[in-house]
Scaffold this active site. Sequence first.
Site, PDB file in Angstrom:
ATOM      1  N   LYS A   1       0.837  -1.207   0.000  1.00  0.00           N
ATOM      2  CA  LYS A   1       0.000   0.000   0.000  1.00  0.00           C
ATOM      3  C   LYS A   1       0.871   1.257   0.000  1.00  0.00           C
ATOM      4  O   LYS A   1       0.592   2.212  -0.712  1.00  0.00           O
ATOM      5  CB  LYS A   1      -0.937   0.022   1.218  1.00  0.00           C
ATOM      6  CG  LYS A   1      -1.909  -1.147   1.278  1.00  0.00           C
ATOM      7  CD  LYS A   1      -2.978  -0.946   2.342  1.00  0.00           C
ATOM      8  CE  LYS A   1      -2.433  -0.835   3.764  1.00  0.00           C
ATOM      9  NZ  LYS A   1      -1.788  -2.077   4.254  1.00  0.00           N
ATOM     10  N   ARG A  21      -9.488   0.985   9.755  1.00  0.00           N
ATOM     11  CA  ARG A  21      -9.039  -0.382   9.958  1.00  0.00           C
ATOM     12  C   ARG A  21     -10.066  -1.201  10.724  1.00  0.00           C
ATOM     13  O   ARG A  21      -9.839  -2.391  10.968  1.00  0.00           O
ATOM     14  CB  ARG A  21      -7.755  -0.359  10.770  1.00  0.00           C
ATOM     15  CG  ARG A  21      -6.482  -0.692   9.988  1.00  0.00           C
ATOM     16  CD  ARG A  21      -5.365  -0.621  10.993  1.00  0.00           C
ATOM     17  NE  ARG A  21      -4.116  -1.206  10.619  1.00  0.00           N
ATOM     18  CZ  ARG A  21      -3.088  -0.507  10.165  1.00  0.00           C
ATOM     19  NH1 ARG A  21      -3.195   0.765   9.887  1.00  0.00           N
ATOM     20  NH2 ARG A  21      -1.936  -1.106   9.970  1.00  0.00           N
ATOM     21  N   ARG A  49      11.747  -6.248   4.921  1.00  0.00           N
ATOM     22  CA  ARG A  49      11.523  -4.809   4.748  1.00  0.00           C
ATOM     23  C   ARG A  49      12.453  -4.001   5.653  1.00  0.00           C
ATOM     24  O   ARG A  49      12.660  -4.333   6.816  1.00  0.00           O
ATOM     25  CB  ARG A  49      10.058  -4.500   5.082  1.00  0.00           C
ATOM     26  CG  ARG A  49       9.672  -3.062   4.849  1.00  0.00           C
ATOM     27  CD  ARG A  49       8.200  -2.934   4.573  1.00  0.00           C
ATOM     28  NE  ARG A  49       7.398  -3.025   5.783  1.00  0.00           N
ATOM     29  CZ  ARG A  49       6.081  -2.863   5.787  1.00  0.00           C
ATOM     30  NH1 ARG A  49       5.428  -2.651   4.663  1.00  0.00           N
ATOM     31  NH2 ARG A  49       5.406  -2.950   6.908  1.00  0.00           N
ATOM     32  N   ARG A  79      11.654  -2.107  11.258  1.00  0.00           N
ATOM     33  CA  ARG A  79      10.688  -1.597  12.227  1.00  0.00           C
ATOM     34  C   ARG A  79      10.427  -2.673  13.278  1.00  0.00           C
ATOM     35  O   ARG A  79      10.336  -3.852  12.956  1.00  0.00           O
ATOM     36  CB  ARG A  79       9.363  -1.280  11.498  1.00  0.00           C
ATOM     37  CG  ARG A  79       9.241   0.159  11.092  1.00  0.00           C
ATOM     38  CD  ARG A  79       8.129   0.348  10.093  1.00  0.00           C
ATOM     39  NE  ARG A  79       6.832  -0.224  10.522  1.00  0.00           N
ATOM     40  CZ  ARG A  79       5.716  -0.126   9.798  1.00  0.00           C
ATOM     41  NH1 ARG A  79       5.721   0.503   8.640  1.00  0.00           N
ATOM     42  NH2 ARG A  79       4.592  -0.660  10.229  1.00  0.00           N
ATOM     43  N   ARG A  85      -0.132  -8.927  13.637  1.00  0.00           N
ATOM     44  CA  ARG A  85      -0.768  -7.891  12.809  1.00  0.00           C
ATOM     45  C   ARG A  85      -1.674  -8.522  11.754  1.00  0.00           C
ATOM     46  O   ARG A  85      -2.748  -8.006  11.442  1.00  0.00           O
ATOM     47  CB  ARG A  85       0.302  -7.019  12.142  1.00  0.00           C
ATOM     48  CG  ARG A  85       1.009  -6.116  13.147  1.00  0.00           C
ATOM     49  CD  ARG A  85       2.234  -5.468  12.561  1.00  0.00           C
ATOM     50  NE  ARG A  85       1.914  -4.529  11.506  1.00  0.00           N
ATOM     51  CZ  ARG A  85       2.799  -4.133  10.573  1.00  0.00           C
ATOM     52  NH1 ARG A  85       4.023  -4.633  10.557  1.00  0.00           N
ATOM     53  NH2 ARG A  85       2.441  -3.257   9.678  1.00  0.00           N
TER      54      ARG A  85
HETATM   55  P1  AMP Z   1       0.916   0.810   9.635  1.00  0.00           P
HETATM   56  O1  AMP Z   1       2.134   1.629   9.426  1.00  0.00           O
HETATM   57  O2  AMP Z   1      -0.285   1.308   8.888  1.00  0.00           O
HETATM   58  O3  AMP Z   1       1.143  -0.663   9.443  1.00  0.00           O
HETATM   59  O4  AMP Z   1       0.521   1.008  11.201  1.00  0.00           O
HETATM   60  C1  AMP Z   1       1.398   0.647  12.240  1.00  0.00           C
HETATM   61  C2  AMP Z   1       0.635   0.451  13.545  1.00  0.00           C
HETATM   62  O5  AMP Z   1      -0.034   1.670  13.907  1.00  0.00           O
HETATM   63  C3  AMP Z   1      -0.472  -0.583  13.482  1.00  0.00           C
HETATM   64  O6  AMP Z   1       0.010  -1.894  13.678  1.00  0.00           O
HETATM   65  C4  AMP Z   1      -1.381  -0.119  14.622  1.00  0.00           C
HETATM   66  O7  AMP Z   1      -0.841  -0.465  15.882  1.00  0.00           O
HETATM   67  C5  AMP Z   1      -1.306   1.379  14.496  1.00  0.00           C
HETATM   68  N1  AMP Z   1      -2.361   1.901  13.589  1.00  0.00           N
HETATM   69  C6  AMP Z   1      -2.179   2.555  12.401  1.00  0.00           C
HETATM   70  N2  AMP Z   1      -3.362   2.885  11.833  1.00  0.00           N
HETATM   71  C7  AMP Z   1      -4.318   2.430  12.685  1.00  0.00           C
HETATM   72  C8  AMP Z   1      -5.740   2.440  12.679  1.00  0.00           C
HETATM   73  N3  AMP Z   1      -6.434   2.969  11.650  1.00  0.00           N
HETATM   74  N4  AMP Z   1      -6.393   1.872  13.728  1.00  0.00           N
HETATM   75  C9  AMP Z   1      -5.731   1.339  14.769  1.00  0.00           C
HETATM   76  N5  AMP Z   1      -4.381   1.276  14.841  1.00  0.00           N
HETATM   77  C10 AMP Z   1      -3.682   1.814  13.815  1.00  0.00           C
END
Ligand code: AMP
Length: 225
Positions: free
Chosen positions: A18, A93, A132, A164, A175
Amino acid sequence: MSPLELNLILLGPPGAGKGTQAERLREDFPLAYVATGDMLREARNQGTELGLKAQEFMDRGDLVPDEVVIGIALERIQADDARDGFLLDGFPRTVPQADALDAAMADLGRRITAVLLVDVADEEIVRRISGRRVSKAGRTYHVDYDPPKHAGRCDVDGTQLVQREDDKPDVVLARLRKYHEATSPLIDYYERQGLLRRFDGSRSPVEVHDHIRATLATLRLEDEL
Ligand code: AMP
């Protein structure tokens, strides 16, 4: 609403590409990029109250509570630079997040143009995420599929690339479980609204991007008719 306003949502499991597609779409269209994961990581790095609240959830691969994320996402899409269109990556989400977004968009007299689902099988995701690496500025590489010119260093600013914390294997599995449990119901949710467009994320980033562009071109033509 401006007829040319593009309000897009990128949906799909973590590691589906994405972020890569978002980078390309932002080169094609003047969209405000709204990535709640990036916003939460930045808050965490700066040690703000929001960041401290989010940290424990993020580190174990859990979702940050809806009320926290909804607040920051809805504020962001109303900023000046998002007025002509936005690209949401990582939000919504959960169904309550999607409901909150729908309600806010209705209040603002705006609408979602399309939800772009980039889908990839779990095994492929684990392979991708474990390789990654990211730079301090958030630029993403992959040790096998998209390596930097010099191992471990960002091509653009030369900073050291790191993994990360939440890209480590056990966190990735957590996740993915969360994605299937909390986020994948949004596929039906947006399908019912007629907004869902599917893309095969196992294809190369260029192919996925071409397919998305073609789909958006068709949608815009339909809008103009
Ligand atoms: P991402 O970079 O989008 O994979 O987000 C990293 C982490 O941020 C996720 O694993 C969640 O812990 C938190 N996070 C990001 N966006 C959301 C969301 N819309 N709702 C809940 N947690 C989020």
